[in-house]
Design a protein around this motif. Structure first.
Motif, PDB file in Angstrom:
ATOM      1  N   ALA A  69       0.821  -1.215   0.000  1.00  0.00           N
ATOM      2  CA  ALA A  69       0.000   0.000   0.000  1.00  0.00           C
ATOM      3  C   ALA A  69       0.854   1.262   0.000  1.00  0.00           C
ATOM      4  CB  ALA A  69      -0.934  -0.002   1.213  1.00  0.00           C
ATOM      5  N   GLU A  70       2.114   1.144   0.413  1.00  0.00           N
ATOM      6  CA  GLU A  70       3.014   2.287   0.426  1.00  0.00           C
ATOM      7  C   GLU A  70       3.544   2.622  -0.962  1.00  0.00           C
ATOM      8  OE1 GLU A  70       4.952   1.061   4.810  1.00  0.00           O
ATOM      9  OE2 GLU A  70       6.120   0.901   2.955  1.00  0.00           O
ATOM     10  N   SER A  71       3.415   1.668  -1.881  1.00  0.00           N
ATOM     11  CA  SER A  71       4.055   1.805  -3.195  1.00  0.00           C
ATOM     12  C   SER A  71       3.051   2.165  -4.285  1.00  0.00           C
ATOM     13  CB  SER A  71       4.749   0.488  -3.564  1.00  0.00           C
ATOM     14  OG  SER A  71       5.250   0.534  -4.870  1.00  0.00           O
ATOM     15  N   ALA A  72       3.528   2.980  -5.224  1.00  0.00           N
ATOM     16  CA  ALA A  72       2.690   3.308  -6.378  1.00  0.00           C
ATOM     17  C   ALA A  72       2.676   2.148  -7.366  1.00  0.00           C
ATOM     18  CB  ALA A  72       3.224   4.568  -7.061  1.00  0.00           C
ATOM     19  N   ASN A  73       3.648   1.256  -7.230  1.00  0.00           N
ATOM     20  CA  ASN A  73       3.735   0.079  -8.090  1.00  0.00           C
ATOM     21  C   ASN A  73       3.889  -1.177  -7.229  1.00  0.00           C
ATOM     22  OD1 ASN A  73       4.018  -1.571 -10.364  1.00  0.00           O
ATOM     23  ND2 ASN A  73       6.251  -1.274 -10.407  1.00  0.00           N
ATOM     24  N   PRO A  74       2.810  -1.574  -6.549  1.00  0.00           N
ATOM     25  CA  PRO A  74       2.907  -2.719  -5.633  1.00  0.00           C
ATOM     26  C   PRO A  74       3.241  -4.017  -6.355  1.00  0.00           C
ATOM     27  CG  PRO A  74       0.611  -2.122  -5.989  1.00  0.00           C
ATOM     28  CD  PRO A  74       1.446  -1.039  -6.622  1.00  0.00           C
ATOM     29  N   GLN A  75       4.024  -4.841  -5.705  1.00  0.00           N
ATOM     30  CA  GLN A  75       4.403  -6.153  -6.244  1.00  0.00           C
ATOM     31  C   GLN A  75       4.123  -7.211  -5.174  1.00  0.00           C
ATOM     32  OE1 GLN A  75       8.523  -5.591  -7.373  1.00  0.00           O
ATOM     33  NE2 GLN A  75       7.964  -4.671  -9.326  1.00  0.00           N
ATOM     34  N   PRO A  76       2.898  -7.730  -5.148  1.00  0.00           N
ATOM     35  CA  PRO A  76       2.504  -8.684  -4.104  1.00  0.00           C
ATOM     36  C   PRO A  76       3.355  -9.941  -4.133  1.00  0.00           C
ATOM     37  CG  PRO A  76       0.585  -7.869  -5.328  1.00  0.00           C
ATOM     38  CD  PRO A  76       1.799  -7.430  -6.081  1.00  0.00           C
ATOM     39  N   ILE A  77       3.536 -10.531  -2.963  1.00  0.00           N
ATOM     40  CA  ILE A  77       4.252 -11.792  -2.815  1.00  0.00           C
ATOM     41  C   ILE A  77       3.231 -12.930  -2.842  1.00  0.00           C
ATOM     42  CG2 ILE A  77       5.734 -13.190  -1.322  1.00  0.00           C
ATOM     43  CD1 ILE A  77       7.090 -10.719  -2.516  1.00  0.00           C
ATOM     44  N   ASP A  78       3.381 -13.851  -3.787  1.00  0.00           N
ATOM     45  CA  ASP A  78       2.469 -14.997  -3.868  1.00  0.00           C
ATOM     46  C   ASP A  78       2.700 -15.952  -2.703  1.00  0.00           C
ATOM     47  OD1 ASP A  78       1.659 -13.883  -6.217  1.00  0.00           O
ATOM     48  OD2 ASP A  78       2.236 -15.553  -7.505  1.00  0.00           O
ATOM     49  N   LEU A  79       1.655 -16.688  -2.349  1.00  0.00           N
ATOM     50  CA  LEU A  79       1.726 -17.655  -1.261  1.00  0.00           C
ATOM     51  C   LEU A  79       1.802 -19.082  -1.807  1.00  0.00           C
ATOM     52  CD1 LEU A  79      -1.049 -16.263   1.137  1.00  0.00           C
ATOM     53  CD2 LEU A  79       1.333 -15.535   0.901  1.00  0.00           C
ATOM     54  N   ILE A  80       2.475 -19.946  -1.064  1.00  0.00           N
ATOM     55  CA  ILE A  80       2.513 -21.378  -1.349  1.00  0.00           C
ATOM     56  C   ILE A  80       1.836 -22.092  -0.188  1.00  0.00           C
ATOM     57  CG2 ILE A  80       3.971 -23.412  -1.668  1.00  0.00           C
ATOM     58  CD1 ILE A  80       6.144 -21.533  -2.752  1.00  0.00           C
ATOM     59  N   PHE A  81       0.793 -22.859  -0.489  1.00  0.00           N
ATOM     60  CA  PHE A  81       0.055 -23.591   0.534  1.00  0.00           C
ATOM     61  C   PHE A  81       0.080 -25.070   0.208  1.00  0.00           C
ATOM     62  CE2 PHE A  81      -4.323 -25.156   1.853  1.00  0.00           C
ATOM     63  CZ  PHE A  81      -3.992 -25.328   3.193  1.00  0.00           C
ATOM     64  N   LEU A  82       0.577 -25.874   1.146  1.00  0.00           N
ATOM     65  CA  LEU A  82       0.600 -27.323   0.975  1.00  0.00           C
ATOM     66  C   LEU A  82      -0.700 -27.914   1.493  1.00  0.00           C
ATOM     67  CD1 LEU A  82       4.242 -28.088   2.168  1.00  0.00           C
ATOM     68  CD2 LEU A  82       3.438 -27.478  -0.126  1.00  0.00           C
ATOM     69  N   ASP A  83      -1.545 -28.336   0.565  1.00  0.00           N
ATOM     70  CA  ASP A  83      -2.821 -28.951   0.946  1.00  0.00           C
ATOM     71  C   ASP A  83      -2.601 -30.447   1.115  1.00  0.00           C
ATOM     72  OD1 ASP A  83      -5.357 -29.828   1.366  1.00  0.00           O
ATOM     73  OD2 ASP A  83      -6.173 -29.157  -0.558  1.00  0.00           O
ATOM     74  N   THR A  84      -2.421 -30.868   2.341  1.00  0.00           N
ATOM     75  CA  THR A  84      -2.196 -32.290   2.634  1.00  0.00           C
ATOM     76  C   THR A  84      -3.459 -33.119   2.432  1.00  0.00           C
ATOM     77  OG1 THR A  84      -2.817 -32.040   4.959  1.00  0.00           O
ATOM     78  CG2 THR A  84      -0.495 -31.651   4.381  1.00  0.00           C
ATOM     79  N   LEU A  85      -4.593 -32.467   2.254  1.00  0.00           N
ATOM     80  CA  LEU A  85      -5.924 -33.069   2.143  1.00  0.00           C
ATOM     81  C   LEU A  85      -6.514 -33.369   3.516  1.00  0.00           C
ATOM     82  CD1 LEU A  85      -5.244 -35.634  -0.755  1.00  0.00           C
ATOM     83  CD2 LEU A  85      -6.060 -33.273  -0.947  1.00  0.00           C
ATOM     84  N   TYR A  86      -5.716 -33.186   4.582  1.00  0.00           N
ATOM     85  CA  TYR A  86      -6.173 -33.506   5.936  1.00  0.00           C
ATOM     86  C   TYR A  86      -6.218 -32.271   6.835  1.00  0.00           C
ATOM     87  CZ  TYR A  86      -5.649 -38.475   4.819  1.00  0.00           C
ATOM     88  OH  TYR A  86      -5.775 -39.726   4.262  1.00  0.00           O
ATOM     89  N   HIS A  87      -6.326 -31.091   6.236  1.00  0.00           N
ATOM     90  CA  HIS A  87      -6.471 -29.888   7.042  1.00  0.00           C
ATOM     91  C   HIS A  87      -7.882 -29.820   7.633  1.00  0.00           C
ATOM     92  CE1 HIS A  87      -2.671 -27.936   6.229  1.00  0.00           C
ATOM     93  NE2 HIS A  87      -2.803 -28.163   4.940  1.00  0.00           N
TER      94      HIS A  87
END
Length: 298
Positions: A94-112
């Motif tokens: 939000a501080e930047s005029a050209n934001p560069q979001p960081i993508d997330l990695i989620f490990l779906d074990t199927l047992y969450h």
């Protein structure tokens, strides 16, 4: 949950080999499973960075990392620390005029827990962040997983389960996304193997730089931030849970218990393998191969 990141994947397990020293100062294993970090840091440089970052606020550490590290991602199971990191990153954008979001990695074990899956959707909606979901190779559902590996693999062979459900999918994520550096939610106050982690670490086996921006925060500080900034969190935390993993290996904790005391309670383990120097299942594979070789020699 849609999985927009799984393209060509492999379910083949590779046995580890001994790691040898290389001129860069890092360690490397077999080319098929690991590689040198895409970012080269000498040990003196790494020590210098950690010394400078140690006293900084996590927001400033994150600002530095966004500038310094290319191909930066955040690996998260949507625990409190990871959620604080997501919120801080959104404020930095939000501080930047050209934001560069960081993508997330989620490990779906199927047992969450269902509450965890619900939280993932709330986070995506609140922060408009992209989540790359990686599941065990070649399966999409619990029934498919159990058809391949049997029921309750997490009980009959917990190391194999960790490899299939967590370690291999994370290695696949690093490879497919070409991850150079990754933000984690580990903190020293969580104890166990995390008690002496640095802000920046080199994972020479997986070929990435690991960054622990909230390493020196306590659980109380994390919780205070969540409350103050109204960060969405797992509903299970209001039911006595402090650290949430798979439903089969997570229980509520007592008031005075360590925050990760509810993970694998009664078992001789504190990590699932993704943050170990080498997964315990990989170690088992190596030990088994050595025993077979000794038998053949005898």
């Amino acid at each position: 949950m849609a999985d927009d990141s799984r393209t060509e994947t492999s379910s083949q397990l590779s046995s580890p080999t001994d790691h040898g020293s290389v001129d860069s100062g890092f360690l490397s294993g077999t080319p098929s499973t690991v590689s040198l970090p895409r970012i080269s840091l000498t040990q003196p440089h790494l020590q210098h960075l950690n010394k400078q970052l140690e006293s900084l606020h996590p927001m400033d550490i994150l600002r530095f990392c966004k500038i310094f590290f290319p191909n930066l991602y955040q690996s998260t199971a949507f625990g409190l620390t990871g959620l604080v990191t997501v919120d801080m990153l959104s404020k930095i954008d939000a501080e930047s005029a050209n934001p560069q979001p960081i993508d997330l990695i989620f490990l779906d074990t199927l047992y969450h827990f269902q509450e965890t899956y619900d939280l993932v959707e709330r986070v995506k909606s609140r922060y408009n962040v992209r989540v790359h979901v990686f599941k065990p190779a070649d399966v999409e559902t619990v029934s498919q997983f159990e058809e391949l590996y049997g029921e309750k693999l997490y009980e009959t062979s917990s190391e194999l389960y960790d490899w299939i459900a967590k370690v291999e999918p994370l290695q696949r994520a690093y490879s497919e996304l070409k991850v150079a550096a990754v933000l984690t939610g580990r903190r020293r106050s969580q104890g166990g193997q995390r008690g002496d982690i640095k802000i920046i670490e080199v994972d020479d086996e997986r070929g990435v730089i690991k960054i622990n921006p909230l390493a020196n925060w306590t659980f109380a500080q994390v919780k205070e931030y969540v409350t103050e900034h109204k960060v969405p969190y797992n509903a299970l935390l209001d039911r006595g849970y402090k650290s949430v993993g798979d439903w089969h290996s997570t229980v509520p904790v007592g008031e005075d218990e360590d925050e990760r005391a509810g993970r694998w309670k009664g078992q001789d383990k504190t990590e699932c393998g993704i943050h170990n120097k080498q997964s315990r299942y990989a170690q088992w594979l190596k030990a088994t191969a050595q025993r077979e070789q000794q038998v053949q020699v005898a």
